[in-house]
Write an enzyme that holds these catalytic residues in place. Sequence first.
Site, PDB file in Angstrom:
ATOM      1  N   ASN A  38      46.151  34.605  35.447  1.00  0.00           N
ATOM      2  CA  ASN A  38      45.562  35.319  36.581  1.00  0.00           C
ATOM      3  C   ASN A  38      46.489  35.329  37.788  1.00  0.00           C
ATOM      4  O   ASN A  38      46.993  36.364  38.193  1.00  0.00           O
ATOM      5  CB  ASN A  38      44.233  34.660  36.983  1.00  0.00           C
ATOM      6  CG  ASN A  38      43.105  35.014  36.041  1.00  0.00           C
ATOM      7  OD1 ASN A  38      42.482  36.059  36.158  1.00  0.00           O
ATOM      8  ND2 ASN A  38      42.853  34.141  35.093  1.00  0.00           N
ATOM      9  N   ASP A  39      46.688  34.154  38.343  1.00  0.00           N
ATOM     10  CA  ASP A  39      47.370  34.063  39.632  1.00  0.00           C
ATOM     11  C   ASP A  39      48.830  34.505  39.571  1.00  0.00           C
ATOM     12  O   ASP A  39      49.359  35.026  40.543  1.00  0.00           O
ATOM     13  CB  ASP A  39      47.288  32.625  40.155  1.00  0.00           C
ATOM     14  CG  ASP A  39      45.845  32.147  40.238  1.00  0.00           C
ATOM     15  OD1 ASP A  39      44.986  32.939  40.682  1.00  0.00           O
ATOM     16  OD2 ASP A  39      45.575  31.006  39.834  1.00  0.00           O
ATOM     17  N   VAL A  40      49.495  34.302  38.410  1.00  0.00           N
ATOM     18  CA  VAL A  40      50.926  34.607  38.333  1.00  0.00           C
ATOM     19  C   VAL A  40      51.199  36.101  38.207  1.00  0.00           C
ATOM     20  O   VAL A  40      52.353  36.522  38.207  1.00  0.00           O
ATOM     21  CB  VAL A  40      51.582  33.856  37.150  1.00  0.00           C
ATOM     22  CG1 VAL A  40      51.486  32.362  37.353  1.00  0.00           C
ATOM     23  CG2 VAL A  40      50.982  34.273  35.822  1.00  0.00           C
TER      24      VAL A  40
END
Length: 469
Positions: free
Chosen positions: A395-397
């Site tokens: 998600n965050d990357v």
Amino acid sequence: MSQQAILLLGYLIGSITFIVGLKMLSHPDSARKGNMVAAVGMTVAILVTIFLYRDENGNPLGNYGWIFGGLVIGTAIGTFIAKKVQMTAMPEMVSLFNGMGGACAMLISIVEYNHLQHSGHPAHMGIMIVIVLGMIIGTVSFAGSMIAWGKLAGKIKDRSVPAAQIINFLLFAGLIILSVMVIGGYNTSPTVFYSILALAALYGILFVMPIGGADMPVVISLLNSFTGVAAAFGGFLYDNPVMLTGGILVGSAGTILTILMCNAMNRSLKNVLIGSFGGGAKASGGGDGKEQGSYKEISLSDTAVLMAYAQKVMIIPGYGLAVAQAQHACHELEKLLNEKDVEVVYGIHPVAGRMPGHMNVLLAESDVPYEKLLEMEDANDQMSTTNVVLIIGANDVVNPAAKDDPSSPIYGMPILEVEKAEHVIVNKRSMKPGYAGIENDLFFRPKTSMLFGDAKKVLQDLVAELKQV
């Protein structure tokens, strides 16, 4: 050959095997052997110390029952934990073991301080510097690692302490003032010494407590380097070259890795040290209240067709892949696509997963060729020539908010620029935010399609569909 010569030879063997083992750990093909080589070197160093070390009066260590009792119990516990732990829980285990290393360094300093207190002789300033610094760094590593372990295991929530930076600066100042008092001999009271211990423990807790989200791999790496440095101080204290070498290797390697991680995250090492960064406290920002629009789903059969007729597919693995233990199914998908003349590579973000190198180890476990793993910069260079990007549990990357939204807690963090690819397919269990707790605008963009489901099940079904294409 004298016992002293054999002892030094054992230390030399231990030091060389540490260096060789560390070198072998740099490549997945030799990593397992490298671990064994370093372990053998450590065993040699321990055995020669136990049986051949003599103090200035020629006395051996003695207390063999206690020593081997501790070794047996520690080995049994460590083996049991290592056998039982899941790959997804590796970051927790690393934090726990790292904390134990810091605790050992802390206890060494306390024991040696008490030894000096009871000897009745004034302590040399150089010895006191080693004792105090070893205790501070070891205590910070122990306390910080325990908090990191609790956060990674979901037992401790991210909490922001009011005026945290001011408190941390005051703790720093307090540690310096009290350390000068003890080292300089201005106050030899044990109360002052143990006050340093308490302040160091409080600092370790407070500087890790607000850190969360995608920043956790950085703090784990930093604490690992602290443990190495603390162990090196123990080597100075006991004039033990192998302990010194091991501590320097771990400390320097951890420091270099921390700097690389900070660069990858666009973070300042200074801000890490004063605990002023982290996504946990502000994780609700960056996207909340924003109208995201709608997302579109894609079926397994459409995904299979899209990938089968692509020239190049890039797989972006994340923590969700590790949770589902889907690495073997992922490798099977890669091999099947290769048989259809589709080029497959993996884009690896430096903080993918929750520990540096987590994804590399996970994929190596399923025999994914190391040459197919692209570092973030190389993956981004190839993104515009990629037909399909398959994001599995990450998600965050891949969150564009890191580039587009200054209010986002991950703003400034370099990401995998998947939106440059022709098609983006995201495999997730649901639309819930990732570990940093922020929404991902990527999921609502025109190029993006959502493929919901457990990563392992989805990949296995995708392999079955591909065989029909």
